[in-house]
Design an enzyme around this catalytic site. Sequence first.
Site, PDB file in Angstrom:
ATOM      1  N   PRO A  89     -20.409  10.097  -9.176  1.00 28.31           N
ATOM      2  CA  PRO A  89     -21.436   9.450  -8.351  1.00 28.31           C
ATOM      3  C   PRO A  89     -21.089   7.998  -8.017  1.00 28.31           C
ATOM      4  O   PRO A  89     -21.702   7.400  -7.138  1.00 28.31           O
ATOM      5  CB  PRO A  89     -22.707   9.546  -9.203  1.00 28.31           C
ATOM      6  CG  PRO A  89     -22.269   9.959 -10.565  1.00 28.31           C
ATOM      7  CD  PRO A  89     -20.921  10.575 -10.452  1.00 28.31           C
ATOM      8  N   GLU A 116     -22.405  12.814 -20.108  1.00 32.97           N
ATOM      9  CA  GLU A 116     -23.035  11.573 -19.661  1.00 32.97           C
ATOM     10  C   GLU A 116     -22.050  10.668 -18.934  1.00 32.97           C
ATOM     11  O   GLU A 116     -22.416   9.697 -18.304  1.00 32.97           O
ATOM     12  CB  GLU A 116     -23.666  10.841 -20.840  1.00 32.97           C
ATOM     13  CG  GLU A 116     -25.009  11.419 -21.259  1.00 32.97           C
ATOM     14  CD  GLU A 116     -24.932  12.760 -21.992  1.00 32.97           C
ATOM     15  OE1 GLU A 116     -23.816  13.164 -22.393  1.00 32.97           O
ATOM     16  OE2 GLU A 116     -25.972  13.394 -22.147  1.00 32.97           O
ATOM     17  N   ARG A 154     -12.558  25.032   5.458  1.00 35.42           N
ATOM     18  CA  ARG A 154     -12.915  25.547   6.780  1.00 35.42           C
ATOM     19  C   ARG A 154     -12.184  24.827   7.905  1.00 35.42           C
ATOM     20  O   ARG A 154     -12.148  25.306   9.033  1.00 35.42           O
ATOM     21  CB  ARG A 154     -14.427  25.536   6.981  1.00 35.42           C
ATOM     22  CG  ARG A 154     -15.058  24.175   6.923  1.00 35.42           C
ATOM     23  CD  ARG A 154     -16.558  24.288   6.700  1.00 35.42           C
ATOM     24  NE  ARG A 154     -17.154  25.186   7.669  1.00 35.42           N
ATOM     25  CZ  ARG A 154     -17.253  24.925   8.965  1.00 35.42           C
ATOM     26  NH1 ARG A 154     -16.795  23.788   9.442  1.00 35.42           N
ATOM     27  NH2 ARG A 154     -17.802  25.782   9.780  1.00 35.42           N
TER      28      ARG A 154
HETATM   29 CL1  6GU Z   1     -19.303  13.757  -7.429  1.00 34.35          CL
HETATM   30  N1  6GU Z   1     -20.918  13.835  -9.493  1.00 34.35           N
HETATM   31  C1  6GU Z   1     -22.120  13.735 -10.071  1.00 34.35           C
HETATM   32  N2  6GU Z   1     -22.234  13.927 -11.386  1.00 34.35           N
HETATM   33  N3  6GU Z   1     -23.231  13.428  -9.400  1.00 34.35           N
HETATM   34  C2  6GU Z   1     -23.100  13.242  -8.085  1.00 34.35           C
HETATM   35  C3  6GU Z   1     -21.877  13.349  -7.419  1.00 34.35           C
HETATM   36  C4  6GU Z   1     -20.784  13.644  -8.170  1.00 34.35           C
HETATM   37  N4  6GU Z   1     -22.081  13.098  -6.105  1.00 34.35           N
HETATM   38  C5  6GU Z   1     -23.381  12.874  -5.985  1.00 34.35           C
HETATM   39  N5  6GU Z   1     -24.003  12.941  -7.162  1.00 34.35           N
END
Ligand code: 6GU
Length: 229
Positions: A89, A116, A154
């Site tokens: 994230p 985590e 795709r």
């Molecule tokens: Cl790549 N990983 C996680 N754990 N949460 C996310 C993400 C990735 N992309 C958006 N939220």
Amino acid sequence: MRIDVLTLFPEVFEVFLASSIVGRARAAGCVSTQLTNFRDFARDRHRSVDDRPFGGGPGMVLTCGPVFDALEHVEAQDSGPLTRVLLTPQGRKLTQAMVADLAREPRLVLICGHYEGFDERIRSGIDAREISIGDYVLSGGEPAAMVLIDAVVRLLPGALGDEASAANDSFSAGLLEYPQYTRPREFRGMTVPEVLLSGDHAKVALWRKEQALKRTLQRRPDLIHAGEA
Ligand code: 6GU
């Protein structure tokens, strides 16, 4: 293209990789995929892959050993160039332009974080693009890796039955898709726009373009100006 996925949950990819466009692209030889479980590279008899954070605090942290070992193992299977992607994230938000760049690479190695978090030295010690799929929290990188794989595959030559349909797609043309209809002509009192039944191909093309523009202006005006500084 070859895609390697490193994950603690390889089984969640199996149905996905066998289905729909991705499944067909694999069957057609456009892409090969390989799933690797970090846990197979654990060093202790409990096969542990995570540990408590230094400095204290809640949760567990993915450890370096199994991740680096798994990565070195899969990378040694093929000496060609590769692009590493760490799904996190904290990464750059995925766009269609990034997808198009990734689709030109010969090999992607996708690393899914979990628990985590992961030891910072995984981030700093591995030369990887860090990619997020949006501003929300997932329990792990696996759904994000599947999103990325779908979007990339795709675009590979031969992946779609009809070569035209990729170029025509919403974000490739920079606009949202125009509305589509199929039989029956009337369903529960809802009808099909007359122009689509007219047989006039030029008129149909114009109508579709208008609809795509109108929809994009109403729903995603930001797309019209995307790419401008
Ligand atoms: Cl790549 N990983 C996680 N754990 N949460 C996310 C993400 C990735 N992309 C958006 N939220």
